[in-house]
Write a protein that holds these residues in place. Structure first.
Motif, short mmCIF file in Angstrom:
data_model
loop_
_atom_site.label_atom_id
_atom_site.label_comp_id
_atom_site.label_asym_id
_atom_site.label_seq_id
_atom_site.Cartn_x
_atom_site.Cartn_y
_atom_site.Cartn_z
N GLY A 197 -14.87 -26.25 5.86
CA GLY A 197 -13.81 -26.62 6.79
C GLY A 197 -14.00 -25.92 8.13
N PHE A 198 -13.10 -26.18 9.05
CA PHE A 198 -13.10 -25.50 10.36
C PHE A 198 -14.45 -25.62 11.07
N TYR A 199 -15.15 -26.73 10.91
CA TYR A 199 -16.46 -26.86 11.55
C TYR A 199 -16.25 -27.28 13.00
N ILE A 200 -16.31 -26.29 13.90
CA ILE A 200 -15.97 -26.51 15.30
C ILE A 200 -16.97 -25.77 16.19
N TYR A 230 -26.11 -24.89 18.38
CA TYR A 230 -25.41 -23.76 17.80
C TYR A 230 -24.56 -24.19 16.60
N GLY A 231 -23.95 -25.36 16.70
CA GLY A 231 -23.12 -25.84 15.60
C GLY A 231 -23.92 -26.07 14.34
N ILE A 232 -25.10 -26.67 14.45
CA ILE A 232 -25.90 -26.95 13.26
C ILE A 232 -26.40 -25.67 12.62
N GLN A 233 -26.62 -24.63 13.41
CA GLN A 233 -27.00 -23.35 12.82
C GLN A 233 -25.84 -22.77 12.00
#
Length: 281
Positions: A70-73, A83-86
């Motif tokens: 969750g909280f994938y922001i 940065y998000g995919i890391q």
């Protein structure tokens, strides 16, 4: 490019997760920080670029075989820069070897499918002030905090794929929360909670053996809000739950897909009238 580091968030840093979720329009609960963190103190990951928080994601472990994302922001200025995919990869590593669930917003569902997730059903958020409707008189509502904790915790395991006692113990008793159990003939037949959110209040979970028990619980939880609107994330695979909230005049305003990497867990889906949260399952 600056130095990017992914760290485990401390409990005070949980306010960042909730603030960013509010910015995304997800309307988290005002008091979610403590019970969420208790669910898995190692499961909240904060990505910092030159010591400034820029990404967050939760990867909460339940028991030995289940986990929830969750909280994938990512903050808007750093989106599309990797940065998000890391952060995502770090979260999935934390849950390695488990069946992983998430509630995916529409614009991200194709990405989740490419990561091995498959849709099980949709959660539709219904909101409003429920119409008054009287449930049968043989259902008694009791403050969940006044019954032995093992009773609602054991009941909860029918509807959730893993143990979550630390989370539930705080969810029942958190400031501003109202948690109720429904009894019929002395037997526990339902369990529900409501908490204040940025807008109105969020009901979840709402677990019930039948429509009339769900109605009684929703009446009791809504009454605690004194006319403020409530919102429920209802699984569309439970047609009875959809019919109930629509009959009470609640209207849909948000949708996401419940997805899993493995098989759909064996849970009592017909008894789920509202998910606990879309952030932690």
């Amino acid at each position: 490019m600056g130095e990017y580091e992914i760290t485990t968030a401390g409990i005070r840093e949980m306010t960042i997760f909730l603030r960013w979720a509010e910015d995304e329009g997800w309307n988290p609960g005002r008091g979610d920080r403590l019970p969420f963190h208790a669910a898995d103190p190692h499961g909240f990951l904060l990505g910092k670029l030159d010591a400034e928080p820029v990404t967050c994601v939760s990867a909460v472990r339940y028991g030995a075989r289940y986990g929830f994302i969750g909280f994938y922001i990512a903050k808007p200025p750093v989106r599309g820069q990797g940065y998000g995919i890391q952060a995502w990869r770090a979260a999935m590593k934390h849950l390695e070897g488990r069946n992983v669930g998430l509630d995916g917003v529409v614009e991200q569902q194709d990405n989740y499918r490419r990561s091995g997730f498959r849709t099980a059903w949709n959660h539709v958020r219904y909101a409003g002030v429920p119409h008054a409707e009287e449930p049968p008189g043989d259902i008694t509502l009791v403050d969940a905090g006044t019954v032995p904790f093992g009773t609602p915790a054991s009941y909860d395991r029918r509807f959730f794929p893993g143990p979550r006692d630390a989370f539930l113990s705080l969810w029942v008793a958190a400031p501003g929360h109202t948690a109720l159990v429904a009894l019929r003939d002395g037997e526990l037949r339902g369990f529900g909670a409501v908490r204040p959110a940025g807008t109105g209040a969020r009901v979840g979970p709402l677990h019930a053996a039948s429509d009339d028990v769900a109605l009684a619980l929703l009446n009791g939880l809504s009454a605690a809000q004194q006319g403020e609107p409530v919102a429920l994330d209802v699984p569309d695979a439970n047609g009875a739950a959809i019919r109930l909230v629509e009959r009470l005049g609640l209207e849909p305003n948000f949708e996401c897909a419940r997805m899993y990497t493995g098989g759909v867990p064996e849970i009592d889906l017909p008894g789920i009238y509202a998910a606990t949260t879309i952030e932690l399952g």
